[in-house]
Design a protein around this motif. Structure first.
Motif, PDB file in Angstrom:
ATOM      1  N   ASP A 284     -64.191 -64.744  49.323  1.00 41.71           N
ATOM      2  CA  ASP A 284     -64.406 -64.064  48.054  1.00 41.71           C
ATOM      3  C   ASP A 284     -63.888 -62.758  47.843  1.00 41.71           C
ATOM      4  O   ASP A 284     -64.349 -62.083  47.075  1.00 41.71           O
ATOM      5  CB  ASP A 284     -66.091 -64.378  47.620  1.00 41.71           C
ATOM      6  CG  ASP A 284     -66.855 -63.856  48.922  1.00 41.71           C
ATOM      7  OD1 ASP A 284     -66.272 -62.990  49.792  1.00 41.71           O
ATOM      8  OD2 ASP A 284     -68.192 -63.549  48.603  1.00 41.71           O
ATOM      9  N   GLY A 285     -63.374 -62.318  49.002  1.00 44.52           N
ATOM     10  CA  GLY A 285     -62.820 -61.034  48.963  1.00 44.52           C
ATOM     11  C   GLY A 285     -63.679 -60.162  49.856  1.00 44.52           C
ATOM     12  O   GLY A 285     -63.255 -58.780  50.052  1.00 44.52           O
ATOM     13  N   THR A 286     -64.732 -60.523  50.365  1.00 42.90           N
ATOM     14  CA  THR A 286     -65.753 -59.579  50.981  1.00 42.90           C
ATOM     15  C   THR A 286     -65.300 -59.205  52.399  1.00 42.90           C
ATOM     16  O   THR A 286     -64.658 -60.282  53.092  1.00 42.90           O
ATOM     17  CB  THR A 286     -66.905 -60.183  51.244  1.00 42.90           C
ATOM     18  OG1 THR A 286     -67.633 -60.407  49.724  1.00 42.90           O
ATOM     19  CG2 THR A 286     -67.959 -59.345  52.126  1.00 42.90           C
ATOM     20  N   GLU A 287     -65.648 -58.151  52.848  1.00 42.33           N
ATOM     21  CA  GLU A 287     -64.822 -57.957  54.359  1.00 42.33           C
ATOM     22  C   GLU A 287     -65.965 -57.472  55.148  1.00 42.33           C
ATOM     23  O   GLU A 287     -66.675 -56.529  54.875  1.00 42.33           O
ATOM     24  CB  GLU A 287     -63.887 -56.590  54.073  1.00 42.33           C
ATOM     25  CG  GLU A 287     -62.540 -56.687  53.383  1.00 42.33           C
ATOM     26  CD  GLU A 287     -61.574 -55.417  53.318  1.00 42.33           C
ATOM     27  OE1 GLU A 287     -62.207 -54.555  53.773  1.00 42.33           O
ATOM     28  OE2 GLU A 287     -60.494 -55.458  52.727  1.00 42.33           O
ATOM     29  N   HIS A 329     -68.085 -54.648  53.270  1.00 39.86           N
ATOM     30  CA  HIS A 329     -67.715 -53.990  51.857  1.00 39.86           C
ATOM     31  C   HIS A 329     -67.218 -55.021  50.749  1.00 39.86           C
ATOM     32  O   HIS A 329     -66.621 -56.314  51.376  1.00 39.86           O
ATOM     33  CB  HIS A 329     -66.516 -53.498  52.480  1.00 39.86           C
ATOM     34  CG  HIS A 329     -66.814 -52.211  53.222  1.00 39.86           C
ATOM     35  ND1 HIS A 329     -66.450 -50.852  52.948  1.00 39.86           N
ATOM     36  CD2 HIS A 329     -66.852 -52.303  54.747  1.00 39.86           C
ATOM     37  CE1 HIS A 329     -66.951 -50.006  53.896  1.00 39.86           C
ATOM     38  NE2 HIS A 329     -67.078 -50.899  55.058  1.00 39.86           N
ATOM     39  N   THR A 330     -67.806 -54.699  49.642  1.00 39.17           N
ATOM     40  CA  THR A 330     -67.195 -55.666  48.522  1.00 39.17           C
ATOM     41  C   THR A 330     -65.776 -55.590  48.474  1.00 39.17           C
ATOM     42  O   THR A 330     -65.129 -54.788  48.983  1.00 39.17           O
ATOM     43  CB  THR A 330     -68.060 -55.285  47.423  1.00 39.17           C
ATOM     44  OG1 THR A 330     -67.711 -53.805  46.873  1.00 39.17           O
ATOM     45  CG2 THR A 330     -69.612 -55.401  47.375  1.00 39.17           C
ATOM     46  N   PRO A 331     -65.031 -56.700  47.452  1.00 38.31           N
ATOM     47  CA  PRO A 331     -63.922 -56.595  47.317  1.00 38.31           C
ATOM     48  C   PRO A 331     -63.142 -55.238  46.873  1.00 38.31           C
ATOM     49  O   PRO A 331     -61.930 -55.051  46.973  1.00 38.31           O
ATOM     50  CB  PRO A 331     -63.592 -57.757  46.134  1.00 38.31           C
ATOM     51  CG  PRO A 331     -64.797 -58.699  46.419  1.00 38.31           C
ATOM     52  CD  PRO A 331     -65.964 -57.790  46.996  1.00 38.31           C
ATOM     53  N   ASP A 332     -63.997 -54.402  45.992  1.00 41.57           N
ATOM     54  CA  ASP A 332     -63.392 -53.175  45.597  1.00 41.57           C
ATOM     55  C   ASP A 332     -63.614 -52.026  46.534  1.00 41.57           C
ATOM     56  O   ASP A 332     -63.396 -51.052  46.393  1.00 41.57           O
ATOM     57  CB  ASP A 332     -64.261 -52.684  44.526  1.00 41.57           C
ATOM     58  CG  ASP A 332     -65.739 -52.520  44.597  1.00 41.57           C
ATOM     59  OD1 ASP A 332     -66.135 -52.856  45.583  1.00 41.57           O
ATOM     60  OD2 ASP A 332     -66.239 -52.049  43.582  1.00 41.57           O
ATOM     61  N   GLY A 333     -64.212 -52.448  47.941  1.00 42.20           N
ATOM     62  CA  GLY A 333     -64.385 -51.457  48.848  1.00 42.20           C
ATOM     63  C   GLY A 333     -65.531 -50.756  48.971  1.00 42.20           C
ATOM     64  O   GLY A 333     -65.753 -49.951  49.911  1.00 42.20           O
TER      65      GLY A 333
END
Length: 349
Positions: A284-287, A329-333
């Motif tokens: 889902d883009g989560t880091e 961190h969410t996909p937008d950082g």
């Protein structure tokens, strides 16, 4: 008539005014010698059919006396001729058919005095005011018929009042019953709504539990044995940002670090104050940032699965002791609380 002889004329005098005499009437005071006794059959009769005749006899006597005086006065006046049209006289009813008159005109003796007391007793006075309906019911007394009608009217009015009162009572009872039924319906609807809401909440809880259980099968804590030492958002001078940006799992150096969830390794290497760091990107883009490792077992671009070994606990970088520093961190950082994120995925550190 009350007497065969006319009443005596009152004395009067004459006065000459010019050539013709003029009569002057003087006051007439009757005495015992000037008034003849009344003859006839007038007497106080016994009661017949409950009626006293004394009043009838007295009334007839007064009428006779007054009539005699009138006749005496009328004798000095010339007669007046009166004629009736045939259309009137021909249509007059038979005198014998009139109530109380038949006995007067059908008396055997031509000059005999009528028995007014008998006529008063024989006259059908009690039948006055009787209706045909009363006659059909056998009522012969007008007073009794009137009394019966009054009682009947009073009974009808009472019945109408009772009916109105009963209708009002029934309407009030119906309104009260309707109000009670509405209250019961409202209470039942409220109870059903509460039960529905409770069932929906329980269903949501169950669904969330199932989702978390499913997620728990696909998520795993990074270390098996640890102690939480620092949480997200703590303020302190030893952090360059002024507050702690992750969650610390204190464990001995060399403790295995496993992949929290399946994903792709974006980077694995030295990162200044973070020491040796591995960045794992989820679908889902989560880091996920795993920092301060003593060693790393994966490389950039590698695919890993949940629970796969990716490194070991260390004390590299800016640290005070061996531990795993985890950041999310969410996909937008944007950095978020790792504790809340782990719990949202079915884990309870």
């Amino acid at each position: 008539m009350a007497s065969d002889k006319p009443a005596q004329e009152a004395p009067f005098g004459t006065t000459v005014l010019g050539e013709e005499p003029v009569r002057q009437w003087a006051e007439w005071n009757p005495t015992e010698e000037s008034v003849l006794p009344v003859r006839g059959r007038h007497r106080v009769a016994k009661q017949r059919n409950g009626l006293a005749r004394s009043s009838t006899v007295l009334g007839v006597g007064v009428i006779a006396a007054v009539g005699a005086g009138g006749m005496a006065t009328a004798q000095s006046k010339p007669p007046i001729s009166i004629t009736l049209p045939d259309v009137i006289t021909d249509n007059l009813p038979d005198a014998t058919s009139l109530p109380g008159v038949g006995s007067l005109v059908s008396h055997d003796e031509k000059n005999a005095e009528p028995d007014f007391a008998a006529m008063a007793a024989d006259a059908p006075l009690t039948t006055a005011g009787l209706t045909s309906e009363d006659a059909e019911q056998g009522t012969t007394d007008a007073g009794e018929a009137l009394r019966a009608r009054i009682l009947q009217q009073a009974e009808q009015q009472q019945t109408a009042a009772d009916t109105a009162q009963q209708v009002a009572a029934e309407a009030a009872a119906a309104e009260k019953a309707q109000e009670q039924a509405k209250q019961q319906q409202d209470a039942a609807e409220k109870k059903a709504e509460e039960a529905k809401k409770k069932a929906e909440e329980e269903a949501k809880k169950k669904e969330e539990a199932e989702r978390l259980a499913k997620l728990a099968a696909s998520f795993s804590l990074p270390v098996a044995s640890y102690t939480l030492t620092s949480t997200f958002g703590e303020a302190g001078s030893m952090w360059s940002s002024g507050y702690h940006t992750g969650l610390d799992f204190a464990a001995p150096t060399g403790t295995p670090i496993k992949a929290i969830h399946g994903g792709t390794v974006l980077s694995a290497g030295w990162s200044g104050s973070y020491g040796y760091r591995t960045v794992l990107e989820l679908d889902d883009g989560t880091e996920l940032w795993i920092c301060h490792q003593s060693s790393m077992t994966v490389t950039a671009g590698q695919k890993v699965t949940t629970g796969e070994l990716i490194g070991r606990v260390g004390a590299t970088g800016n640290v005070t002791g061996p531990h795993l520093h985890l950041e999310v961190h969410t996909p937008d950082g944007t950095g978020i609380d790792p504790m809340a994120w782990l719990r949202s995925n079915g884990l309870n550190p």
